[in-house]
Design a protein around this motif. Structure first.
Motif, PDB file in Angstrom:
ATOM      1  N   LEU A  38       0.811  -1.221   0.000  1.00 56.89           N
ATOM      2  CA  LEU A  38       0.000   0.000   0.000  1.00 56.89           C
ATOM      3  C   LEU A  38       0.843   1.269   0.000  1.00 56.89           C
ATOM      4  O   LEU A  38       0.392   2.320  -0.467  1.00 56.89           O
ATOM      5  CB  LEU A  38      -0.928   0.004   1.216  1.00 56.89           C
ATOM      6  N   PHE A  39       2.063   1.198   0.526  1.00 52.21           N
ATOM      7  CA  PHE A  39       2.908   2.390   0.622  1.00 52.21           C
ATOM      8  C   PHE A  39       4.271   2.115  -0.025  1.00 52.21           C
ATOM      9  O   PHE A  39       5.308   2.113   0.651  1.00 52.21           O
ATOM     10  CB  PHE A  39       3.089   2.797   2.094  1.00 52.21           C
ATOM     11  N   PRO A  40       4.287   1.905  -1.339  1.00 55.54           N
ATOM     12  CA  PRO A  40       5.550   1.552  -1.996  1.00 55.54           C
ATOM     13  C   PRO A  40       6.586   2.684  -1.978  1.00 55.54           C
ATOM     14  O   PRO A  40       7.787   2.426  -1.913  1.00 55.54           O
ATOM     15  CB  PRO A  40       5.129   1.215  -3.430  1.00 55.54           C
ATOM     16  N   GLU A  41       6.126   3.953  -2.037  1.00 56.47           N
ATOM     17  CA  GLU A  41       7.075   5.072  -2.061  1.00 56.47           C
ATOM     18  C   GLU A  41       7.832   5.174  -0.743  1.00 56.47           C
ATOM     19  O   GLU A  41       9.063   5.349  -0.722  1.00 56.47           O
ATOM     20  CB  GLU A  41       6.335   6.381  -2.349  1.00 56.47           C
ATOM     21  N   HIS A  42       7.118   5.069   0.377  1.00 51.71           N
ATOM     22  CA  HIS A  42       7.769   5.116   1.684  1.00 51.71           C
ATOM     23  C   HIS A  42       8.719   3.930   1.858  1.00 51.71           C
ATOM     24  O   HIS A  42       9.813   4.064   2.423  1.00 51.71           O
ATOM     25  CB  HIS A  42       6.721   5.108   2.803  1.00 51.71           C
ATOM     26  N   THR A  43       8.289   2.759   1.382  1.00 53.22           N
ATOM     27  CA  THR A  43       9.125   1.568   1.476  1.00 53.22           C
ATOM     28  C   THR A  43      10.425   1.744   0.696  1.00 53.22           C
ATOM     29  O   THR A  43      11.519   1.405   1.173  1.00 53.22           O
ATOM     30  CB  THR A  43       8.368   0.336   0.946  1.00 53.22           C
ATOM     31  N   LEU A  44      10.304   2.305  -0.517  1.00 56.46           N
ATOM     32  CA  LEU A  44      11.483   2.510  -1.360  1.00 56.46           C
ATOM     33  C   LEU A  44      12.461   3.495  -0.718  1.00 56.46           C
ATOM     34  O   LEU A  44      13.676   3.249  -0.689  1.00 56.46           O
ATOM     35  CB  LEU A  44      11.060   3.011  -2.734  1.00 56.46           C
ATOM     36  N   GLU A  45      11.950   4.597  -0.187  1.00 58.40           N
ATOM     37  CA  GLU A  45      12.824   5.602   0.419  1.00 58.40           C
ATOM     38  C   GLU A  45      13.528   5.044   1.659  1.00 58.40           C
ATOM     39  O   GLU A  45      14.723   5.295   1.879  1.00 58.40           O
ATOM     40  CB  GLU A  45      12.008   6.846   0.788  1.00 58.40           C
ATOM     41  N   ALA A  46      12.793   4.288   2.479  1.00 54.28           N
ATOM     42  CA  ALA A  46      13.399   3.695   3.671  1.00 54.28           C
ATOM     43  C   ALA A  46      14.451   2.654   3.286  1.00 54.28           C
ATOM     44  O   ALA A  46      15.510   2.559   3.919  1.00 54.28           O
ATOM     45  CB  ALA A  46      12.327   3.062   4.547  1.00 54.28           C
ATOM     46  N   SER A  47      14.174   1.889   2.247  1.00 53.40           N
ATOM     47  CA  SER A  47      15.141   0.888   1.774  1.00 53.40           C
ATOM     48  C   SER A  47      16.409   1.555   1.273  1.00 53.40           C
ATOM     49  O   SER A  47      17.526   1.110   1.573  1.00 53.40           O
ATOM     50  CB  SER A  47      14.527   0.038   0.650  1.00 53.40           C
ATOM     51  N   LYS A  48      16.247   2.646   0.525  1.00 57.71           N
ATOM     52  CA  LYS A  48      17.408   3.365   0.006  1.00 57.71           C
ATOM     53  C   LYS A  48      18.235   3.956   1.136  1.00 57.71           C
ATOM     54  O   LYS A  48      19.465   3.955   1.077  1.00 57.71           O
ATOM     55  CB  LYS A  48      16.945   4.464  -0.948  1.00 57.71           C
ATOM     56  N   SER A  49      17.563   4.432   2.182  1.00 55.58           N
ATOM     57  CA  SER A  49      18.278   4.997   3.323  1.00 55.58           C
ATOM     58  C   SER A  49      19.101   3.929   4.040  1.00 55.58           C
ATOM     59  O   SER A  49      20.274   4.140   4.366  1.00 55.58           O
ATOM     60  CB  SER A  49      17.285   5.640   4.294  1.00 55.58           C
ATOM     61  N   GLY A  50      18.485   2.773   4.292  1.00 52.76           N
ATOM     62  CA  GLY A  50      19.209   1.678   4.941  1.00 52.76           C
ATOM     63  C   GLY A  50      20.340   1.145   4.080  1.00 52.76           C
ATOM     64  O   GLY A  50      21.449   0.878   4.573  1.00 52.76           O
ATOM     65  N   LEU A  51      20.086   1.018   2.769  1.00 47.55           N
ATOM     66  CA  LEU A  51      21.113   0.527   1.853  1.00 47.55           C
ATOM     67  C   LEU A  51      22.295   1.485   1.783  1.00 47.55           C
ATOM     68  O   LEU A  51      23.464   1.067   1.757  1.00 47.55           O
ATOM     69  CB  LEU A  51      20.522   0.326   0.458  1.00 47.55           C
ATOM     70  N   SER A  52      22.012   2.788   1.778  1.00 52.02           N
ATOM     71  CA  SER A  52      23.079   3.789   1.708  1.00 52.02           C
ATOM     72  C   SER A  52      24.011   3.689   2.912  1.00 52.02           C
ATOM     73  O   SER A  52      25.240   3.745   2.758  1.00 52.02           O
ATOM     74  CB  SER A  52      22.477   5.192   1.620  1.00 52.02           C
ATOM     75  N   MET A  53      23.432   3.537   4.095  1.00 59.96           N
ATOM     76  CA  MET A  53      24.261   3.437   5.293  1.00 59.96           C
ATOM     77  C   MET A  53      25.113   2.166   5.249  1.00 59.96           C
ATOM     78  O   MET A  53      26.306   2.201   5.574  1.00 59.96           O
ATOM     79  CB  MET A  53      23.379   3.433   6.546  1.00 59.96           C
ATOM     80  N   TRP A  54      24.525   1.050   4.825  1.00 58.43           N
ATOM     81  CA  TRP A  54      25.278  -0.213   4.759  1.00 58.43           C
ATOM     82  C   TRP A  54      26.365  -0.145   3.693  1.00 58.43           C
ATOM     83  O   TRP A  54      27.504  -0.536   3.927  1.00 58.43           O
ATOM     84  CB  TRP A  54      24.320  -1.361   4.460  1.00 58.43           C
TER      85      TRP A  54
END
Length: 409
Positions: free
Chosen positions: A24-40
């Motif tokens: 239901l919230f793909p945009e929020h999911t994508l942004e959160a995933s990108k944030s976590g991936l960037s830190m890793w």
């Protein structure tokens, strides 16, 4: 109703709700995933990988056995763990979580420690590394390098206090200190153990190094998955409206402890993922000492993201996760309390910018070594990560082909 049935229903319901929220919230999911991936990708992978590889080699060569015998008289009376626990603690401090859990599990799999000793050891060796505390939190979030000294002192001091408390975990499990013969010194015994370990490991050094790289990258891939997953979960809690309800419960606890209630959202976020929680704490309107206390609790609790990583690592052994979770709560309260205790004598009287007694690391014209390392990782980290991921693919392909050829034979 059966407890296991209830557990199954709760797990199924929780995962279904998360899956629906992701849809239901793909945009929020994508942004959160990108944030976590960037830190890793930028920081976590390149900063932890060298420590993991070197530690695997030290274990394989026998240096850990050497250290273990030498430090047995220190670690056994204090923490009721073998001397090799000193190596685990040192690498846990240097490289950060989940290194303490990884090496504790390694010692258990090699039968160097018992399950109970593993539960004691992992409880105080899984800590945040100085790079994250000083550079990311102190400089990056609070823009106050001196605060990193307070956070580090409270964090590592609290860890030692947890170790002293956990020595009473299962007091009936007693193992005496390794004794030595009268004609043999402890140093010679330690060297004999080192040599025997190296001789018993029949792998050539090149194969040992390849296995170390392979194992380390596999662990860090798992770590990256958990970081991304909990970044998404943290974001979805806010989107679907559960975060305010949970924050309300934490607000009551904060008021009871006479802490600013506006720290409820940072505390909630930090209980899921320490980076976001620490950042939100630094941006709140609470007093600096309150911000420091909550940040200390968040760093010590590790966040459910790190705890899930530890649970995954310990699942391959008979070391239980519950004592570790209890130790994280204990460490959180110890670290917050120590922050309050040392705040006036150490920060206000010595490190505070207002008294002119700032340490060298706070000079704006000469960045500290930790700040320089952090900046270097931000610039070169992605290339380091990419290089070793390609190395992992090559090693994995070679290992797969060798296994396939053996299967045909």
């Amino acid at each position: 109703m059966n407890v296991q049935v209830v557990k199954t229903l709760l797990l199924a319901t929780s995962v279904t709700i998360v899956a629906l929220a992701v849809i239901l919230f793909p945009e929020h999911t994508l942004e959160a995933s990108k944030s976590g991936l960037s830190m890793w990708w930028n920081i976590v992978f390149p900063s932890l990988l060298p420590f993991f590889i070197i530690s695997e080699l030290l274990i394989g060569i026998g240096v850990v056995r050497f250290i273990g015998i030498l430090l047995e008289p220190l670690m056994r009376p204090l923490f009721r763990v073998p001397g090799s626990g000193a190596f685990v603690f040192a690498m846990g401090v240097a490289s950060g979580f989940p290194a303490g859990a990884k090496y504790t599990a390694h010692l258990r799999q090699n039968n160097d420690i018992t399950a109970i000793e593993g539960e004691r050891l992992v409880s105080f060796t899984n800590c945040s590394n100085p790079l994250f505390i000083f550079a990311a939190v102190g400089v990056g979030f609070f823009h106050n390098p001196a605060l990193g000294v307070i956070l580090a002192a409270a964090h590592y001091g609290g860890n030692i206090m947890v170790g002293l408390v956990m020595r009473f975990h299962h007091p009936e499990d007693h193992h005496p200190t390794v004794t030595i013969r009268s004609h043999q010194s402890r140093l010679s015994l330690a060297f004999s153990a080192l040599h025997d370990t190296r001789m018993n490991d029949k792998r050539p050094f090149g194969k040992m190094m390849g296995d170390a790289v392979h194992s380390s990258i596999k662990t860090l891939l798992m770590v990256g998955g958990f970081i991304i997953l909990f970044s998404v979960l943290n974001e979805l809690l806010s989107v679907i409206g559960l975060a305010p309800l949970l924050a309300g419960a934490l607000r009551s606890i904060l008021i009871l402890l006479q802490l600013p209630p506006e720290l409820d959202v940072p505390l909630l976020s930090g209980m899921f993922e320490i980076t976001l929680g620490s950042q939100l704490a630094s941006e709140s309107s609470a007093t600096l000492v309150a911000q420091a206390m909550i940040t200390s609790f968040i760093l010590a609790f590790n966040g459910l993201s790190v705890q899930a990583q530890v649970a995954s690592i310990l699942a391959d052994t008979d070391i239980r996760f519950k004592p570790f979770f209890f130790a994280r709560l204990l460490h959180g309260f110890f670290a917050a309390f120590l922050t309050l205790v040392i705040w006036k004598p150490l920060y206000l009287n010595y490190l505070s910018p207002g008294n002119g007694s700032l340490p060298v690391l706070n000079r704006e014209d000469t960045p500290s070594i930790i700040e320089s390392v952090y900046s270097f990782l931000e610039q070169t980290g992605p290339w380091i990560t990419l290089f070793f991921l390609l190395t992992f693919i090559v090693l994995f392909t070679q290992q797969f082909n060798q296994t396939k050829r053996k299967g045909f034979k």
